[in-house]
Motif scaffolding. Structure first.
Motif, PDB file in Angstrom:
ATOM      1  N   TRP A   7      23.179  -5.015  94.074  1.00 12.42           N
ATOM      2  CA  TRP A   7      22.210  -6.106  93.950  1.00 12.42           C
ATOM      3  C   TRP A   7      20.786  -5.578  93.792  1.00 12.42           C
ATOM      4  O   TRP A   7      20.017  -6.054  92.955  1.00 12.42           O
ATOM      5  CB  TRP A   7      22.309  -7.008  95.180  1.00 12.42           C
ATOM      6  N   LYS A  13      20.516  -8.184  90.635  1.00 10.71           N
ATOM      7  CA  LYS A  13      19.588  -9.218  91.081  1.00 10.71           C
ATOM      8  C   LYS A  13      18.979  -9.956  89.904  1.00 10.71           C
ATOM      9  O   LYS A  13      18.686 -11.164  89.986  1.00 10.71           O
ATOM     10  CB  LYS A  13      18.499  -8.579  91.950  1.00 10.71           C
ATOM     11  N   LYS A  14      18.786  -9.263  88.789  1.00 14.38           N
ATOM     12  CA  LYS A  14      18.199  -9.879  87.600  1.00 14.38           C
ATOM     13  C   LYS A  14      19.240 -10.603  86.752  1.00 14.38           C
ATOM     14  O   LYS A  14      18.897 -11.528  86.008  1.00 14.38           O
ATOM     15  CB  LYS A  14      17.501  -8.817  86.749  1.00 14.38           C
ATOM     16  N   LYS A  15      20.499 -10.187  86.858  1.00 16.20           N
ATOM     17  CA  LYS A  15      21.542 -10.724  85.990  1.00 16.20           C
ATOM     18  C   LYS A  15      22.298 -11.900  86.598  1.00 16.20           C
ATOM     19  O   LYS A  15      22.846 -12.735  85.876  1.00 16.20           O
ATOM     20  CB  LYS A  15      22.549  -9.622  85.652  1.00 16.20           C
ATOM     21  N   LEU A  16      22.341 -11.981  87.929  1.00 11.48           N
ATOM     22  CA  LEU A  16      23.189 -12.975  88.602  1.00 11.48           C
ATOM     23  C   LEU A  16      22.345 -13.989  89.371  1.00 11.48           C
ATOM     24  O   LEU A  16      21.227 -13.678  89.799  1.00 11.48           O
ATOM     25  CB  LEU A  16      24.155 -12.270  89.559  1.00 11.48           C
ATOM     26  N   PRO A  17      22.870 -15.184  89.579  1.00 10.19           N
ATOM     27  CA  PRO A  17      22.132 -16.206  90.322  1.00 10.19           C
ATOM     28  C   PRO A  17      21.988 -15.843  91.796  1.00 10.19           C
ATOM     29  O   PRO A  17      22.799 -15.111  92.357  1.00 10.19           O
ATOM     30  CB  PRO A  17      22.991 -17.462  90.147  1.00 10.19           C
ATOM     31  N   ALA A  18      20.944 -16.377  92.429  1.00 11.36           N
ATOM     32  CA  ALA A  18      20.642 -16.052  93.823  1.00 11.36           C
ATOM     33  C   ALA A  18      21.781 -16.433  94.757  1.00 11.36           C
ATOM     34  O   ALA A  18      21.988 -15.790  95.797  1.00 11.36           O
ATOM     35  CB  ALA A  18      19.354 -16.753  94.256  1.00 11.36           C
ATOM     36  N   ARG A  19      22.568 -17.452  94.402  1.00  5.11           N
ATOM     37  CA  ARG A  19      23.658 -17.876  95.282  1.00  5.11           C
ATOM     38  C   ARG A  19      24.700 -16.770  95.458  1.00  5.11           C
ATOM     39  O   ARG A  19      25.425 -16.738  96.462  1.00  5.11           O
ATOM     40  CB  ARG A  19      24.328 -19.147  94.758  1.00  5.11           C
ATOM     41  N   PHE A  20      24.782 -15.875  94.488  1.00  6.20           N
ATOM     42  CA  PHE A  20      25.721 -14.752  94.591  1.00  6.20           C
ATOM     43  C   PHE A  20      25.387 -13.900  95.807  1.00  6.20           C
ATOM     44  O   PHE A  20      26.259 -13.548  96.605  1.00  6.20           O
ATOM     45  CB  PHE A  20      25.656 -13.919  93.310  1.00  6.20           C
TER      46      PHE A  20
END
Length: 249
Positions: A7, A13-20
């Motif tokens: 992450w 962190k830049k590629k995936l949504p914060a909920r991940f």
């Protein structure tokens, strides 16, 4: 589970949504610790590896456990292991080829070249063979033939892990443990294992019997000075010299 490292250091962190990330914290830092405490309170729980348990960076050398791959992944020399001062080194490694009997199980004579399609299919690190060649030529003459290359790759791997493991033992209690990657293989391949798919020991596994002995005596050289280090994992003291002052192990 390297999610925290991925992450913050692999671009997730830049590629995936914060909920991940929020879901990860809920599962691994809330739900699972509670379940482990309820069903097996005697078992220590650690949320990830590497991890600082959300108290710091996952690559911190001040707390938690550390994975270190700049020797191998970045081609740094073995001496760089000595610059690492983790509390627990839970992953590091170096590749080698299996021996010729294992290679012969998935090749014919015309395939026995490190550049052949069959050998490359059994190498799952994209740049692995070239990297091994580069490391070999730093310390050894160029191997004369395919079988010699297999052999020297194993000696190289064993020396790499020995350098790391002995350093990490010498700096205890700063570091109180290390786990190298890896013990064995799930198929016959060029990998980081010390035991190949058929259970045959590589040079690394023979070395490990020595560098993980409860009493370790090892010299190091720095700036032309040789220092002798003695490390003991025994709970009781031992006599280091006989009455005649002759050193003994």
């Amino acid at each position: 589970m390297k999610l925290k490292q991925a992450w913050f250091h692999w671009g997730w962190k830049k590629k995936l949504p914060a909920r991940f990330w929020n879901d990860y914290k809920t599962i691994f830092h809330d739900i699972l610790p509670g379940l482990c405490a309820a069903y097996d309170p005697s078992r220590p729980y650690w949320p990830s590896s590497p991890s600082s348990n959300l108290e710091g960076d996952s690559e911190s050398q001040k707390m938690g456990d550390l994975h270190y791959w700049d020797v191998w992944n970045k081609g740094l020399p073995f001496v760089d292991y000595k610059r690492q001062l983790p509390r627990f080194m839970s992953e590091y490694g170096f590749q080698s080829f299996p021996e010729i009997r294992t290679v012969s199980a998935f090749t014919v004579a015309s395939d026995q070249d490190i550049r052949s399609p069959v050998m490359l299919a059994h190498q799952k690190y994209a740049d692995g063979n070239r990297r091994l060649q580069t490391y070999i030529l730093r310390d050894y003459p160029e191997p004369k033939g395919f079988e010699s290359f297999l052999y020297v790759s194993q000696v190289l791997q064993a020396e790499a892990i020995k350098a790391a493991a002995e350093h990490l033992r010498r700096i205890m209690p700063r570091c109180t443990g290390s786990l190298y990657w890896q013990i064995n293989d799930c198929w016959p391949s060029i990998s980081w294992s010390g035991i190949d798919y058929f259970g045959r020991w590589k040079a690394l596994h023979y070395y490990a019997r020595r560098f993980y002995k409860d009493i370790l005596v090892g010299p190091t050289e720095e700036n032309g000075i040789v220092n002798i280090h003695v490390v003991s994992d025994r709970l009781n003291g031992i006599q280091a010299l006989t009455q005649s002052n002759t050193p003994r192990l």
